[in-house]
Scaffold this active site. Structure first.
Site: not given
Length: 362
Positions: A248, A335, A337
């Protein structure tokens, strides 16, 4: 709480929307953005990347499963919260308290009863704009129109370094530069056997390299990436010294450190349903569903000859990933994760592990 207390959401263009107040009982100005997540409002509210913004949920019912601190992603940095329908009686065995309590605890004003569908269409057409949540209509909107988000990373980064160890043996040592990092980045690295040393955004490259990490992770974070000139310079010094993975804001800062450019999107990408298409390799043409939260993007042509685009957004073709093959570095705009989001691209953490393994054995 008094669910009938009148409030207003007033946009910088003069649009006045009447609703009902909840959360902190104060006025607040911020940049109004929308997120399309159907669930995951707990993670949204605790994502430091929303620093300085008033967040509007497009999903109509919010608060129905309460607040669970175990699921918090970081420091709440919102300027305000806008929903269509607020549920003050959550039904969830894990719920610790309701949304109104959370907002009050974090001094965040909220407003509900807003036609978020119509407001989202307006923002999509005109782009993000400043707004104020208030109890009385102000005489003028000068303070609203003049508002800008500044020093966002400095306001959410950690105060001092700390280390989080995996449950088992630590196979790798990763330094995570905290620009507003989500906790699940640490959790994900721990699952791969990484000992994670989290350091403030102001940490120098020399200090990072002195601890001899196997890899460096550049975290997500808020604000205009180009504002962070000091961070960009330190990343430039790290390049080709140690494997780097950026997520990001980390993706944007990595690009800027290599002479690239970033620009502000009309209304950004925020939600858990953003399609990212692979542009090279064995998965070329495959599209993954990703979680995203960003208002800026990398201009890939500014990195010609320095990096290669690895993902593009299937909706608007903006850059979603870069690789720097001769410098042991890569990054993604989304993202991988994501907690309470798609796990389609979690394989990118494995790629980072493989990059560190090659580095250790070189």
């Amino acid at each position: 709480m008094n669910k009938d207390k009148k409030g207003y959401l007033i946009l910088a263009d003069g649009t006045i929307l009447e609703g009902r107040r909840f959360g902190a009982e104060r006025d607040s100005i911020g940049e109004l953005v929308f997120t399309t997540g159907v669930e995951g409002y707990v993670e949204t509210l605790t994502d430091p990347s929303y620093c300085g913004q008033i967040v509007m949920q497009t999903f109509p019912l919010i608060g129905n499963y309460g607040m669970m601190e175990e699921d918090f992603e970081g420091k709440c940095a919102l300027k305000g919260y806008v929903v269509r329908e607020y549920c003050d009686t959550p039904s969830n065995f894990r719920s610790e308290y309701d949304l109104d309590t959370f907002l009050k605890n974090n001094d965040v004003p909220g407003i509900w009863g807003i036609d978020t569908r119509a407001l989202t269409r307006k923002i999509r057409e005109h782009g993000v704009m400043n707004a104020v949540i208030c109890s009385e209509i102000p005489e003028n909107l000068d303070a609203v129109t003049e508002y800008t988000i500044v020093n966002a990373v400095k306001s959410v980064t950690c105060d001092e370094a700390y280390t989080v160890s995996p449950e088992g043996e630590a196979k790798y040592r990763v330094t995570l530069i905290d620009y507003g990092a989500k906790r699940n980045i640490i959790r994900k690295l721990n699952r791969y056997g990484c000992e994670v040393r989290v350091v403030p955004s102001t940490t120098s490259a020399e200090e990072i390299l002195a601890s001899r990490p196997d890899g460096v992770m550049l975290s997500n974070g808020p604000g205009d990436p180009a504002e962070n000139t000091g961070c960009i310079e330190e990343i430039r010094k790290l390049m080709n010294r140690v494997p780097i993975f950026g997520i990001c804001l980390g993706h944007q800062l990595l690009a800027l450190s290599q002479g690239g450019e970033t620009f502000k999107l009309k209304y950004g990408h925020r939600g858990g349903n953003q399609p990212a298409t692979v542009t090279f390799g064995e998965n070329c043409g495959h599209t993954f569903i990703t979680t995203q939260n960003h208002g800026y993007a990398v201009r890939p042509e500014s990195l010609e000859g320095k990096g290669e685009v690895s993902f593009v957004n299937a909706n608007d073709q903006t850059c979603e990933g870069m690789i720097y093959p001769d410098k042991n570095a890569f990054s993604v705009q989304f993202h991988p994760e994501a907690h309470a989001g798609p796990h389609d691209t979690s394989f990118l953490f494995k790629q980072f592990i493989e990059l560190m393994e090659e580095y250790k054995n070189a």
